[in-house]
Design an enzyme around this catalytic site. Sequence first.
Site, PDB file in Angstrom:
ATOM      1  N   ASN A  40     -13.835  -9.236  16.985  1.00  0.00           N
ATOM      2  CA  ASN A  40     -12.370  -9.738  17.137  1.00  0.00           C
ATOM      3  C   ASN A  40     -11.568  -8.702  17.413  1.00  0.00           C
ATOM      4  OD1 ASN A  40     -10.905 -11.485  15.397  1.00  0.00           O
ATOM      5  ND2 ASN A  40     -10.572 -10.418  14.136  1.00  0.00           N
ATOM      6  N   GLU A 110     -11.795  -3.008  35.613  1.00  0.00           N
ATOM      7  CA  GLU A 110     -11.951  -2.444  34.488  1.00  0.00           C
ATOM      8  C   GLU A 110     -12.937  -1.051  34.991  1.00  0.00           C
ATOM      9  OE1 GLU A 110     -13.463  -2.755  30.409  1.00  0.00           O
ATOM     10  OE2 GLU A 110     -11.977  -4.901  30.332  1.00  0.00           O
ATOM     11  N   HIS A 225     -15.492   5.870  23.768  1.00  0.00           N
ATOM     12  CA  HIS A 225     -14.662   4.841  24.848  1.00  0.00           C
ATOM     13  C   HIS A 225     -13.553   6.340  25.434  1.00  0.00           C
ATOM     14  CE1 HIS A 225     -11.650   2.517  26.376  1.00  0.00           C
ATOM     15  NE2 HIS A 225     -11.917   1.258  26.101  1.00  0.00           N
ATOM     16  N   ARG A 272     -17.137   4.882  31.766  1.00  0.00           N
ATOM     17  CA  ARG A 272     -17.151   5.089  31.107  1.00  0.00           C
ATOM     18  C   ARG A 272     -17.431   6.673  30.350  1.00  0.00           C
ATOM     19  NH1 ARG A 272     -16.479   0.350  27.289  1.00  0.00           N
ATOM     20  NH2 ARG A 272     -14.985  -0.332  27.995  1.00  0.00           N
ATOM     21  N   HIS A 333     -17.483   4.612  20.378  1.00  0.00           N
ATOM     22  CA  HIS A 333     -17.461   2.673  20.619  1.00  0.00           C
ATOM     23  C   HIS A 333     -18.112   1.818  20.706  1.00  0.00           C
ATOM     24  CE1 HIS A 333     -14.560  -0.444  22.328  1.00  0.00           C
ATOM     25  NE2 HIS A 333     -15.858  -0.457  23.033  1.00  0.00           N
ATOM     26  N   ARG A 368     -23.428   1.241  29.192  1.00  0.00           N
ATOM     27  CA  ARG A 368     -22.918  -0.348  29.620  1.00  0.00           C
ATOM     28  C   ARG A 368     -21.869  -0.551  30.330  1.00  0.00           C
ATOM     29  NH1 ARG A 368     -18.477  -3.509  26.795  1.00  0.00           N
ATOM     30  NH2 ARG A 368     -18.745  -1.553  25.370  1.00  0.00           N
TER      31      ARG A 368
HETATM   32  C1  SIN Z   1     -11.522  -1.727  26.900  1.00  0.00           C
HETATM   33  O1  SIN Z   1     -10.666  -3.057  26.472  1.00  0.00           O
HETATM   34  O2  SIN Z   1     -11.679  -0.638  26.561  1.00  0.00           O
HETATM   35  C2  SIN Z   1     -13.044  -2.418  25.800  1.00  0.00           C
HETATM   36  C3  SIN Z   1     -13.941  -3.695  25.868  1.00  0.00           C
HETATM   37  C4  SIN Z   1     -15.344  -2.859  26.325  1.00  0.00           C
HETATM   38  O3  SIN Z   1     -15.656  -1.963  25.286  1.00  0.00           O
HETATM   39  O4  SIN Z   1     -16.238  -3.727  27.375  1.00  0.00           O
END
Ligand code: SIN
Length: 522
Positions: A40, A110, A225, A272, A333, A368
């Site tokens: 969510n 991303e 994150h 990341r 995260h 990831r």
């Molecule tokens: C994000 O929107 O940065 C998180 C998405 C993710 O954890 O893959």
Amino acid sequence: MNRAIVVGSGISGLRFSLFLAEHRSVLLLTKKEAVESNTNYAQGGVAVVLGEDDSLDLHIQDTMKTGGGIADPEAVRTVVTEGPARVKELIELGAQFEFDSNGKLVMGREGGHCRKRVVHCADKTGREIERILLNAVEKHPNITVMQYHFAVDLIMREGRVAGVLVLDPEGKLIRMSANLVCLSTGGLGRVFRYTTNPEIATGDGVAIGYRAGAVVRDMEFIQFHPTALARPGASSFLISEAVRGEGGYLTTISGERFMKKYDPEMLDLAPRDVVARAISIELKRTGDPHVLLNVSQLGSEFLRRRFPTIYSTCLLHGVEIDKEPIPVVPAAHYSCGGLKTDLFARTTVPGLYSIGETASHGLHGANRLASNSLLEALVFAYRGAQSAREEPDIKVFEDEVVGDINSKPPCGMTDLYSERLNLIMSQNVGVFRNIDVLQKTAFELTAIRNGIQRLVDAFSSRRELLELSNIALCAELIVRSALKRKESRGLHFLEGYPQVGLEFPGTNTELINKVPRPMIWK
Ligand code: SIN
């Protein structure tokens, strides 16, 4: 015919239940309201090859590269290849992803991706997926949902899963029989003080599976994150990487763009692990409390439309993102490790499945790739259900109440342990690690875990205490796994140990470790 029990109501549990319910009845247990899941809160979207300039090979390459050389090539190929069909099914179920005026999916970008390949619904993608899946689950005649039912432990018979011990909202402990169980309880971010995860992310599935004898792996790879909102009271609110995908960029408080020092090619859209490390180094160097994510140049109208949740939440915390930069810091995260499964989501325990963040399917390796996790959940929900429908139809006991926690006094000491544990994990097991500090932390964690177990034995096993026990077990698994990996790779950066390159493929180390596995309820 005996039923299957699914624990967890995020994308993994809901999708698996829907696939499996075509063949057998499913009981879905969730410890809070069904809608309250990690899914969510997912903002970014689903990474999937559906764009014209993209290819399966490119997505595979990006995933392998980000995974630091130890992602399982078979798992990667499977997820990337089967992903597009699973995402199209979501669209058929009614998911309102963003389309352009020509009827084409709009793709976001991303970190770590060489193409725009993230399908999304503004910054509420997880909420949208949860909405349509819950809707379908509620209508399905073969699925029963029980909210506020907490899975305590698995019940084993002759080496296979036979059911689940469940704490109901009235405090009754019930043995519930099942011919198979799927643990899909989401993540374990609440092991750490600073996390983007909601309160439910207490690592229940990993702890339950581990106690029942399942092998876990890759627990050292906790993803931080890079950009959580740094404002008092903001609970490390996630600022999606999609913001940088649309042109947001990082600077120090004094305005220096620093990512070029750390990844001159990908800059702010580096994977990341690279960005979180870069920020941590800059914070140490400058002594600043946070760095800045600059987005106002994207324009007010665009920011409100593309990132409505981020816009309004930042505003609530006094940051007008169309006028000023967002103060951000890294926060825990995602857990890349978990219960080891095969390519059909089967753990090493017969009859026990696991899907999503609870599991380690082999897709992520040491780090990831952004937005791969929702795709992974969809693919393994489908594959898991294919295998689960063939499980033998055993039933070795009838459901029965076996205890009542109201008969014991409540315990008021949970917070003391919880605060200390969260603090040492955030201070000692973060982006940078050190072997001596890890050793001391492991020692303290064992003491904390024993203390918590004594509380569970002596006092009422209320949900909060059982959750804390799960958190403590996950913390110990993380630290012991980190101690075993004497190198720096992906998300695990160990001071004094060299960083390996992709040219050293290595293999995923399995953790057949010595952390005790006592069932919580005796
Ligand atoms: C994000 O929107 O940065 C998180 C998405 C993710 O954890 O893959």
